[in-house]
Design a protein around this motif. Structure first.
Motif, PDB file in Angstrom:
ATOM      1  N   ASN A 134       0.801  -1.229   0.000  1.00 18.72           N
ATOM      2  CA  ASN A 134       0.000   0.000   0.000  1.00 18.72           C
ATOM      3  C   ASN A 134       0.834   1.279   0.000  1.00 18.72           C
ATOM      4  OD1 ASN A 134      -3.005  -0.901   0.485  1.00 18.72           O
ATOM      5  ND2 ASN A 134      -1.784  -2.161   1.862  1.00 18.72           N
ATOM      6  N   LEU A 135       2.159   1.145  -0.019  1.00 16.25           N
ATOM      7  CA  LEU A 135       2.998   2.339   0.046  1.00 16.25           C
ATOM      8  C   LEU A 135       2.800   3.232  -1.176  1.00 16.25           C
ATOM      9  CD1 LEU A 135       5.098   3.711   1.820  1.00 16.25           C
ATOM     10  CD2 LEU A 135       6.875   2.470   0.579  1.00 16.25           C
ATOM     11  N   GLY A 136       2.583   2.647  -2.342  1.00 18.47           N
ATOM     12  CA  GLY A 136       2.366   3.447  -3.544  1.00 18.47           C
ATOM     13  C   GLY A 136       1.130   4.312  -3.479  1.00 18.47           C
ATOM     14  N   VAL A 137       0.145   3.913  -2.678  1.00 19.52           N
ATOM     15  CA  VAL A 137      -1.068   4.713  -2.504  1.00 19.52           C
ATOM     16  C   VAL A 137      -0.844   5.821  -1.486  1.00 19.52           C
ATOM     17  CG1 VAL A 137      -3.519   4.604  -1.866  1.00 19.52           C
ATOM     18  CG2 VAL A 137      -2.468   2.701  -3.100  1.00 19.52           C
ATOM     19  N   VAL A 138       0.023   5.570  -0.501  1.00 17.36           N
ATOM     20  CA  VAL A 138       0.259   6.539   0.567  1.00 17.36           C
ATOM     21  C   VAL A 138       1.145   7.692   0.100  1.00 17.36           C
ATOM     22  CG1 VAL A 138       1.327   6.836   2.850  1.00 17.36           C
ATOM     23  CG2 VAL A 138      -0.069   4.820   2.368  1.00 17.36           C
ATOM     24  N   LEU A 139       2.146   7.406  -0.722  1.00 16.48           N
ATOM     25  CA  LEU A 139       3.164   8.408  -1.051  1.00 16.48           C
ATOM     26  C   LEU A 139       2.631   9.668  -1.735  1.00 16.48           C
ATOM     27  CD1 LEU A 139       6.232   6.220  -2.087  1.00 16.48           C
ATOM     28  CD2 LEU A 139       5.785   7.388   0.067  1.00 16.48           C
ATOM     29  N   PRO A 140       1.688   9.579  -2.705  1.00 16.33           N
ATOM     30  CA  PRO A 140       1.215  10.836  -3.310  1.00 16.33           C
ATOM     31  C   PRO A 140       0.599  11.793  -2.295  1.00 16.33           C
ATOM     32  CG  PRO A 140       0.601   8.978  -4.682  1.00 16.33           C
ATOM     33  CD  PRO A 140       1.137   8.405  -3.419  1.00 16.33           C
ATOM     34  N   GLY A 141      -0.231  11.278  -1.396  1.00 14.42           N
ATOM     35  CA  GLY A 141      -0.851  12.150  -0.396  1.00 14.42           C
ATOM     36  C   GLY A 141       0.145  12.698   0.590  1.00 14.42           C
ATOM     37  N   SER A 142       1.100  11.859   1.050  1.00 17.37           N
ATOM     38  CA  SER A 142       2.094  12.344   2.010  1.00 17.37           C
ATOM     39  C   SER A 142       2.996  13.394   1.373  1.00 17.37           C
ATOM     40  CB  SER A 142       2.917  11.169   2.538  1.00 17.37           C
ATOM     41  OG  SER A 142       3.718  10.607   1.511  1.00 17.37           O
ATOM     42  N   PHE A 143       3.311  13.229   0.094  1.00 17.84           N
ATOM     43  CA  PHE A 143       4.144  14.221  -0.593  1.00 17.84           C
ATOM     44  C   PHE A 143       3.411  15.553  -0.698  1.00 17.84           C
ATOM     45  CE2 PHE A 143       5.233  16.249  -4.691  1.00 17.84           C
ATOM     46  CZ  PHE A 143       6.544  16.603  -4.403  1.00 17.84           C
ATOM     47  N   PHE A 144       2.141  15.530  -1.079  1.00 16.59           N
ATOM     48  CA  PHE A 144       1.352  16.757  -1.215  1.00 16.59           C
ATOM     49  C   PHE A 144       1.285  17.506   0.112  1.00 16.59           C
ATOM     50  CE2 PHE A 144      -3.060  18.668  -1.567  1.00 16.59           C
ATOM     51  CZ  PHE A 144      -2.648  19.737  -2.324  1.00 16.59           C
ATOM     52  N   LEU A 145       0.970  16.792   1.188  1.00 18.55           N
ATOM     53  CA  LEU A 145       0.882  17.444   2.494  1.00 18.55           C
ATOM     54  C   LEU A 145       2.254  17.930   2.957  1.00 18.55           C
ATOM     55  CD1 LEU A 145      -1.593  15.080   4.367  1.00 18.55           C
ATOM     56  CD2 LEU A 145      -2.069  17.246   3.232  1.00 18.55           C
ATOM     57  N   GLY A 146       3.297  17.164   2.653  1.00 20.42           N
ATOM     58  CA  GLY A 146       4.638  17.595   3.028  1.00 20.42           C
ATOM     59  C   GLY A 146       5.053  18.881   2.328  1.00 20.42           C
ATOM     60  N   VAL A 147       4.738  19.009   1.036  1.00 20.33           N
ATOM     61  CA  VAL A 147       5.079  20.221   0.297  1.00 20.33           C
ATOM     62  C   VAL A 147       4.305  21.421   0.844  1.00 20.33           C
ATOM     63  CG1 VAL A 147       5.007  21.353  -1.952  1.00 20.33           C
ATOM     64  CG2 VAL A 147       5.705  18.970  -1.791  1.00 20.33           C
ATOM     65  N   VAL A 148       3.013  21.225   1.105  1.00 20.10           N
ATOM     66  CA  VAL A 148       2.205  22.328   1.641  1.00 20.10           C
ATOM     67  C   VAL A 148       2.736  22.775   3.000  1.00 20.10           C
ATOM     68  CG1 VAL A 148      -0.097  22.958   2.463  1.00 20.10           C
ATOM     69  CG2 VAL A 148       0.157  21.676   0.337  1.00 20.10           C
ATOM     70  N   LEU A 149       3.129  21.821   3.846  1.00 26.75           N
ATOM     71  CA  LEU A 149       3.685  22.177   5.153  1.00 26.75           C
ATOM     72  C   LEU A 149       5.010  22.919   5.008  1.00 26.75           C
ATOM     73  CD1 LEU A 149       2.987  18.959   7.269  1.00 26.75           C
ATOM     74  CD2 LEU A 149       2.088  21.251   7.687  1.00 26.75           C
ATOM     75  N   ALA A 150       5.889  22.426   4.129  1.00 26.59           N
ATOM     76  CA  ALA A 150       7.202  23.061   3.963  1.00 26.59           C
ATOM     77  C   ALA A 150       7.058  24.471   3.405  1.00 26.59           C
ATOM     78  CB  ALA A 150       8.067  22.196   3.046  1.00 26.59           C
ATOM     79  N   LEU A 151       6.261  24.630   2.367  1.00 27.93           N
ATOM     80  CA  LEU A 151       6.095  25.965   1.789  1.00 27.93           C
ATOM     81  C   LEU A 151       5.313  26.879   2.717  1.00 27.93           C
ATOM     82  CD1 LEU A 151       5.343  25.096  -1.956  1.00 27.93           C
ATOM     83  CD2 LEU A 151       7.528  25.623  -0.855  1.00 27.93           C
ATOM     84  N   GLY A 152       4.393  26.300   3.493  1.00 24.64           N
ATOM     85  CA  GLY A 152       3.667  27.105   4.470  1.00 24.64           C
ATOM     86  C   GLY A 152       4.598  27.731   5.491  1.00 24.64           C
ATOM     87  N   ARG A 153       5.623  26.981   5.897  1.00 24.97           N
ATOM     88  CA  ARG A 153       6.599  27.550   6.827  1.00 24.97           C
ATOM     89  C   ARG A 153       7.381  28.688   6.174  1.00 24.97           C
ATOM     90  NH1 ARG A 153      11.526  28.173   8.026  1.00 24.97           N
ATOM     91  NH2 ARG A 153      12.274  27.133   6.138  1.00 24.97           N
ATOM     92  N   LEU A 154       7.733  28.528   4.894  1.00 27.56           N
ATOM     93  CA  LEU A 154       8.465  29.589   4.196  1.00 27.56           C
ATOM     94  C   LEU A 154       7.620  30.849   4.068  1.00 27.56           C
ATOM     95  CD1 LEU A 154      10.220  27.533   1.360  1.00 27.56           C
ATOM     96  CD2 LEU A 154      11.133  28.228   3.583  1.00 27.56           C
ATOM     97  N   TYR A 155       6.314  30.686   3.821  1.00 30.90           N
ATOM     98  CA  TYR A 155       5.436  31.856   3.759  1.00 30.90           C
ATOM     99  C   TYR A 155       5.285  32.492   5.132  1.00 30.90           C
ATOM    100  CZ  TYR A 155       3.830  31.498  -1.069  1.00 30.90           C
ATOM    101  OH  TYR A 155       3.759  31.514  -2.450  1.00 30.90           O
TER     102      TYR A 155
END
Length: 360
Positions: free
Chosen positions: A62-83
């Motif tokens: 099931n890792l292939g199903v988890v990775l797209p969502g975790s990547f999206f949330l990770g990017v939003v969190l990282a860029l949110g900190r930069l903003y």
């Protein structure tokens, strides 16, 4: 030519946030599976020693199903900190546009998309097949593990077994077994016995030692007797749970050879997950764009909701293809088209005009 310092900085921020979110989601996934497997072990359906093996296989499947969502949330969190820390504002003031930001995001998104493709097309189905095989064998082991001295137990194929004693090393002693046939009965008595897989052929056997076999019809005098030193009683046919029987456990070649609506839908869904990584990477920057006073997590809830809509629409479209509601040539592509349109609209509405004015 290596990556620029800015690209490496963005890559590091996104990578750390993505790994943290992935760990959390995998732990949640494994916790749910662990509760299910522990309940099965408590009820005697599987032995406890295979729980962690099954957990590892299910995580890989099931890792292939988890990775797209975790990547999206990770990017939003990282860029949110930069903003939040006004670093994105400083970058814009220095003339750094969205293209430079996306370079850092896609430096991780592209290889991750390839990894998801490998997981969904090859490694995931293989792990699912292995999990089916381990589960089938574990269920068979649990059936014999439940043998208790002094009790009759049904072992399958119409066979009833009684065991007088069980030694410390697991050997069955004082065995009586009976099987009902269309034209009579077979009865075995033996001093000793053991369970064996594929010992005398393909399947699951109760191997009896030093005993007698009686075969005949109750009420009739014509019974056949046979003394044996070792005799195998088949308890189950090979692979009672067929490994790889589900579409999610089949290889791409098997799905193409099948050619049915369900197989085509499964194949389209597997190909969609790597594409989802790239679409979500494109939509992450406008979604993370917030005022510094909004806080780091201001857009995370919105990101979760948008991802769930995207994810559920994708699986709904696959179900429609599998059930014949949608033709295969339409497939799930329209869901990606809608998501891509939403991402491009967000880029234009939230970033296009603002960054262009600051560059003047």
């Amino acid at each position: 030519m290596g990556l620029s310092r800015l690209t490496r900085y963005l890559l590091r921020e996104v990578l750390l946030a993505w790994l943290a979110v992935t760990v959390v989601l995998v732990v949640v996934l494994l916790t749910n599976r662990l509760v299910q497997f522990m309940a099965d072990a408590a009820s005697g359906d599987i032995p406890a020693n295979v729980i962690f093996t099954l957990l590892g296989l299910k995580a890989a499947a099931n890792l292939g199903v988890v990775l797209p969502g975790s990547f999206f949330l990770g990017v939003v969190l990282a860029l949110g900190r930069l903003y939040r820390d006004a670093e994105m504002t400083a970058m814009a003031g220095c003339g750094i546009g969205p293209g430079r930001i996306f370079r850092g995001i896609f430096a991780l998104a592209v290889p991750l998309s390839l990894l998801v493709a490998l997981l969904t097309m090859s490694l995931g189905p293989a792990a699912e097949r292995e999990a089916d095989r381990v589960l089938a064998n574990a269920q068979q082991q649990a059936r014999f593990a439940g043998v208790q001295p002094g009790r009759f137990i049904e072992l399958g194929d119409g066979t009833t077994v009684y065991v007088a004693r069980v030694s410390d090393d697991g050997e069955l002693q004082g065995i009586f077994a009976e099987r009902t046939l269309p034209d009579g009965r077979q009865i075995w008595v033996a001093e000793r016995g053991r369970r064996a897989m594929d010992a005398m052929g393909s399947g699951e056997f109760l191997v009896l030692e030093d005993g007698w076999r009686y075969e005949g019809e109750p009420g009739q005098a014509a019974w056949r007797l046979m003394r044996y030193a070792e005799h195998g009683v088949r308890i189950a046919e090979p692979a009672p749970v067929e490994p790889g029987a589900g579409l999610d456990a089949q290889s791409p070649g098997q799905l193409l050879a099948d050619g049915g609506d369900g197989a085509i839908a499964e194949l389209q869904l597997r190909l969609s997950l790597p594409l989802m990584v790239l679409v979500l990477a494109l939509g992450s920057l406008p979604l993370a764009s917030t005022d510094p006073r909004s806080g780091r997590y201001g857009r995370v809830v919105v990101a979760v909701l948008l991802f769930m809509i995207y994810f559920n629409l994708l699986y709904t479209a696959a179900d429609w293809v599998g059930s014949g509601v949608l033709p295969a040539w339409v497939g799930v592509g329209w869901v990606h088209a809608l998501a891509l349109l939403a991402a491009l609209t967000g880029l234009w509405a939230r970033l296009g005009v603002r960054w262009r004015r600051r560059a003047v």
